[in-house]
Enzyme design. Structure first.
Site, mmCIF file in Angstrom:
data_model
loop_
_atom_site.group_PDB
_atom_site.id
_atom_site.type_symbol
_atom_site.label_atom_id
_atom_site.label_comp_id
_atom_site.label_asym_id
_atom_site.label_seq_id
_atom_site.Cartn_x
_atom_site.Cartn_y
_atom_site.Cartn_z
ATOM 1 N N GLY A 124 0.899 -1.243 -0.081
ATOM 2 C CA GLY A 124 -0.153 -0.007 0.078
ATOM 3 C C GLY A 124 0.886 1.292 -0.115
ATOM 4 N N LYS A 169 3.144 -10.431 -4.020
ATOM 5 C CA LYS A 169 4.134 -9.252 -3.409
ATOM 6 C C LYS A 169 5.561 -9.817 -3.346
ATOM 7 C CE LYS A 169 0.092 -6.984 -1.327
ATOM 8 N NZ LYS A 169 -0.432 -6.981 -0.074
#
Lengths: 430, 430
Positions: free
Chosen positions: B136, B207
């Site tokens: 994020g 990720k």
């Protein structure tokens, strides 16, 4: 397509950081070439003592004439790791004039003359990068300036000096006093023989000026930063902090006022709750906590000093500047468009922990509380302890301006029943 | 000098993240203009449901034809916040073909097709930025790719999924079981109705692939990432962890082998010591711990998801891409020159915590210890607990390869005296 002409780097200074920069440039040459898109070549190393043996550095590259080196005209990037104001400042501006971009680790210079140096860089269409100037290896300037470029930063609060954090951590964990903890820091090499720049907060203040300038797109001069050292923090302060579920850290705090119309920057010891991420930053580590409108709360943590970590930051900048040079571009320069006024310390709003030595007789608390009320400082909690005619009052306030608190303390000192103000400590991070 | 032609931005997707991007582009227009050096203008918003009311967005900009929008030819930057593989992939490559740079928050797509997308960007000399795809708002891709560009990264270990960290933190702090903690996460909106992507580690694995690729300058495909979810972590595992002074986190770990010749990437639950900075990452927060040769240990902490934090990362990229466009340059593209082999999970070397249910009779420990020795797995500590003919053995090993440990466990299962392997948990961060 790999460009073949190597980029030439001049290194100014070959101490702890400089020698590590030179070493990594040699040992990691292939990686740097691949990441930049061209080889980088150490073209010269300016030093003060040319006869000192420097492992891995070709003696033919060593010179004492730094000015001639930056004037050569074939230098792509000057890496300045001398420190201090002069001759670093003149060498950097001379480098721009002679076609080089600059990577610097010089916090004192950037804090004092950042605006003029940025202007010189821009005039000559060159880069000035200085990630290593704040918090060593911790990526901080690039994240603030680039990653958060689409956000509004409201507060930057950090532990940006490893020496003082080592001392405070030692006091916290062992109950030692300031002098004892400082002696240990000195013995272990964490504090310099003259620790003034660290323990009086000058080093942190320079970093606060740089961080505030970047975070708020506003020029913040070193003189704009309120500074209070940590030499007067006592074991008793740590005991008080523990009773509040807090510890004490030397913090650099850059804040936007709640109305958004001004900013402040300050360095002082403060109590922070143990639950705050900064409270668990141990030893000589640094960490910076950033609050912004959209991203929320971020923290960046790592070694804030030392040859290798600082060299890592310098080399990251070196790669970026070299890439820019190959691409015929420059990175983001100074951004001071917001030009917000920097308010004085009196305008800062925070909470306070005040210890008073008072007479142990009826009515003292009422007198003290009246003084707080008269100055508009609202009390959160009061704790009284007394015996044998001596007593102490510990007052924790709600949020109030520093000016109001100062006025309160001045008035308290005039009360006959207040024998002394034992300590005043700001409370942050709640 | 301010350039006057505005840069045109096409927004693909207007959900939680997209609407926040549009909102900030409007409310912070002046700041963005000053930071970029030109105004940015929202030129079109592609959505699936055009009749939904979108506060602050001119209905005339809304279209269901995303393809036509990216083909317009006057778009400077396409912001892709649709997610998923298609149509995002085709829209991004179409955008490059029609002259736009791209900012994406699409971890699944980048993990699966990052190499092809980077190649398309490079072919058309355009930027592809995706800071928002990992963790994020936490600046991570830029620090890894740029700040540490002069360093050698050896390990990236992080909590990169907020949902699972919320669940594990809840289990740790309340003693709840997995299902109970998941139910609470769902009720509070931290877990989706179908939590598979989070709890089975798919999200974290994407990720990990992206982070490993950047950290090691090597292409790491999603299939290269070993993945183990956290649905089988029990309250008993947390009790065992506590006895060891540890907690349990779902970690994404990207490592360079000790000989430097290969890398690994994996996602699985693991015990980490309470003293490790990652252990105190609470709730839905993310944090990534990075170890490099020169910088040492760094940590980046913040909110790993949510509309505003993700929008902050998108906008940081948008500012960078716009600056590049004005400067006629592009930022760093894919760096995969190292092309290191990605080793399978069996080659990973770490420590293990194994709980065995065994018969409570003499000689069991000797049998078990023999099996460990035969597989070359050295035992650090053993704890025996037994009563009423039932007993458990808790073994903590020294560092050993995952293959050796698997072989050991297989052989243990065949022992008559071993009734079951209650749990196997890796131990990291020591």
């Amino acid at each position: 397509m790999m460009r073949t002409r190597p980029l030439k780097v001049a290194l100014l200074g070959c101490g702890v950081v400089g020698s590590e920069v030179a070493r990594i440039m040699t040992t990691h040459a292939d990686d740097l070439t691949a990441r930049i898109g061209a080889p980088v070549e150490l073209a010269g190393v300016a030093v003060r003592r040319p006869d000192r043996v420097r492992e891995g550095i070709d003696p033919a590259l060593v010179t004492t004439d730094a000015t001639a080196l930056v004037k050569r005209g074939d230098i792509d990037v000057v890496v300045e790791v001398i420190g201090g104001i002069e001759p670093a400042r003149t060498l950097i501006t001379t480098a721009f004039e002679h076609g080089a971009s600059v990577v610097s680790a010089n916090k004192a210079l950037l804090a004092q003359d950042g605006a003029a140096l940025h202007a010189a860089a821009q005039e000559h269409d060159k880069d000035l990068y200085y990630e290593a100037a704040v918090a060593g290896a911790i990526p901080l300037i690039r994240p603030l300036r680039e990653s958060l470029a689409g956000d509004k930063i409201n507060r930057v609060m950090g532990i940006v000096n490893g020496t003082t954090n080592f001392i405070l951590d030692k006091m916290d964990s062992t109950g030692a006093g300031y002098q004892e903890a400082l002696d240990e820091a000195t013995a272990l090499g964490y504090a310099e023989a003259d620790p003034t720049a660290d323990v009086e907060g000058f080093d942190a203040a320079a970093k606060a000026a740089i961080l505030a300038g970047i975070a708020f797109h506003t020029r913040v001069r070193l003189d704009d930063v309120y500074r209070e050292g940590m030499t007067e923090v006592t074991a008793a302060d740590f005991a008080s902090a523990k009773e509040m579920g807090c510890t004490i850290k030397l913090l650099a705090i850059c804040e936007r006022a709640e109305d958004g119309g001004s900013v402040t920057a300050r360095v002082h010891p403060a109590m922070i709750p143990l639950s705050h991420p900064l409270a668990s930053v141990r030893g000589a580590y640094n960490a910076v906590f950033v609050e912004s409108d959209a991203a929320g709360q971020l923290m960046f943590y790592g070694p804030g000093a030392g040859g290798s970590p600082t060299a890592s930051a310098v080399l990251g900048d070196l790669v970026a500047v070299c890439r820019n040079r190959i691409g015929g571009a420059t990175g983001p320069g100074e951004s001071a468009y917001a030009a917000l006024p920097v308010s004085p310390m009196g305008d800062v709003v925070t909470r306070y922990h005040i210890s008073l030595d008072v007479a142990d007789k009826p009515g003292v608390l009422a007198q003290v509380a009246t003084v707080f009320a008269e100055h508009g400082v609202s009390i959160d909690t009061v704790r009284q302890q007394g015996k044998d005619g001596e007593a102490s009052l510990v007052v924790v306030t709600h949020r109030a301006s520093d000016a109001a608190l100062s006025g309160t303390v001045e008035a308290l000192r005039k009360l006959d029943t207040v024998r002394g103000v034992a300590s005043i400590m700001r409370v942050e991070g709640e």
